[in-house]
Motif scaffolding. Structure first.
Motif, PDB file in Angstrom:
ATOM      1  N   PRO A  98       0.826  -1.206   0.000  1.00  0.00           N
ATOM      2  CA  PRO A  98       0.000   0.000   0.000  1.00  0.00           C
ATOM      3  C   PRO A  98       0.866   1.265   0.000  1.00  0.00           C
ATOM      4  O   PRO A  98       2.036   1.229   0.380  1.00  0.00           O
ATOM      5  N   ARG A  99       0.255   2.365  -0.433  1.00  0.00           N
ATOM      6  CA  ARG A  99       0.893   3.686  -0.340  1.00  0.00           C
ATOM      7  C   ARG A  99       0.430   4.318   0.968  1.00  0.00           C
ATOM      8  O   ARG A  99      -0.777   4.457   1.203  1.00  0.00           O
ATOM      9  N   LEU A 100       1.377   4.687   1.804  1.00  0.00           N
ATOM     10  CA  LEU A 100       1.061   5.238   3.116  1.00  0.00           C
ATOM     11  C   LEU A 100       0.886   6.747   3.041  1.00  0.00           C
ATOM     12  O   LEU A 100       1.686   7.448   2.419  1.00  0.00           O
ATOM     13  N   SER A 101      -0.177   7.235   3.686  1.00  0.00           N
ATOM     14  CA  SER A 101      -0.446   8.663   3.741  1.00  0.00           C
ATOM     15  C   SER A 101      -0.933   8.984   5.148  1.00  0.00           C
ATOM     16  O   SER A 101      -1.828   8.315   5.676  1.00  0.00           O
ATOM     17  N   LEU A 102      -0.353  10.001   5.772  1.00  0.00           N
ATOM     18  CA  LEU A 102      -0.721  10.401   7.126  1.00  0.00           C
ATOM     19  C   LEU A 102      -0.990  11.904   7.109  1.00  0.00           C
ATOM     20  O   LEU A 102      -0.165  12.680   6.624  1.00  0.00           O
ATOM     21  N   TYR A 103      -2.158  12.317   7.613  1.00  0.00           N
ATOM     22  CA  TYR A 103      -2.512  13.731   7.575  1.00  0.00           C
ATOM     23  C   TYR A 103      -3.528  14.039   8.675  1.00  0.00           C
ATOM     24  O   TYR A 103      -4.044  13.131   9.341  1.00  0.00           O
TER      25      TYR A 103
END
Length: 176
Positions: A98-103
Motif C-alpha cells: 500500500p501507499r502510506l499517507s498520514l494527515y
C-alpha cells in the motif's frame, strides 16, 4: 508487483513434449508449448511478459516479467517423456504494497491511509486510542484502508500510525 518471477519445471531427460498451462483469475488461459521432435515452440493467448526462461529443451522454466495482478492464478508445467508424464503446479498470488499517507483532517483528527494494497493492510495507532476504520475495495482487487482517530488525549502531542502488510511494515508519526 513489478518484479520478475520464475517458475521451475523439473528438467527430465528425453523430453518429447513440454507444456506450460496458465489459468489466470481474470481472462482466458494461456499455453506455452514445446515439441522436441520438431524443436518448435508455440504460444496461445499469452502476453509478451510470459516467456521461456531459456531454451525449453535445456531450461524448461517459465519467466513472467513485470508481474501484475492480472497474472495471478494457477501455473501448471506438464512434461511428457518415454518414462512417463510429470507435472508441477504453482499458484501465484501477487502482493501489492500500500501507499502510506498520514494527515490531519478538517477537525484536527489524525488520519492514516494505506492506499491500494493487496491484501488489505492492517492499520493501527500507537498509543492505542478510539478510531474508526474504513475500507474501500477497488476494481483491480486492491483495498484502501483508512483509520481516523476519533478521540485521543489532549496530552498526546505525537501519535504514530503503524501499517502491517505482507509486503512490509511501516510507521509514521504526526501531531495535529
Amino acid at each position: 508487483v513489478g518484479e520478475s518471477s520464475v517458475f521451475t519445471c523439473p528438467p527430465k531427460p528425453n523430453i518429447t513434449v513440454l507444456t506450460w498451462k496458465i489459468y489466470p483469475k481474470v481472462g482466458g488461459p494461456c499455453i506455452l508449448g514445446y515439441r522436441a521432435d520438431t524443436n518448435m515452440t508455440d504460444r496461445t493467448n499469452c502476453s509478451d511478459s510470459m516467456k521461456w526462461k531459456g531454451r525449453p529443451d535445456l531450461v524448461p522454466d517459465l519467466e513472467i516479467q513485470q508481474v501484475g495482478i492480472a497474472q495471478e492464478g494457477n501455473y501448471i508445467c506438464e512434461v511428457a517423456t518415454p518414462d512417463g508424464n510429470f507435472h508441477s503446479i504453482y499458484h501465484l498470488t501477487v502482493l501489492v504494497p500500500p501507499r502510506l499517507s498520514l494527515y490531519c483532517d478538517e477537525h484536527g483528527h489524525p488520519v492514516c491511509e494505506a492506499a491500494a494494497g493487496k491484501p488489505p493492510a492492517k492499520v493501527s495507532w500507537l498509543p492505542q486510542n478510539n478510531s474508526s476504520l474504513e475500507e474501500e475495495r477497488h476494481d483491480n482487487r486492491t483495498v484502501t484502508v483508512l483509520n481516523r482517530l476519533t478521540a485521543y488525549g489532549t496530552n498526546v502531542t505525537d501519535i504514530t500510525c503503524m501499517v502491517f502488510h505482507p509486503a512490509g511494515n511501516w510507521n509514521e508519526s504526526i501531531a495535529c
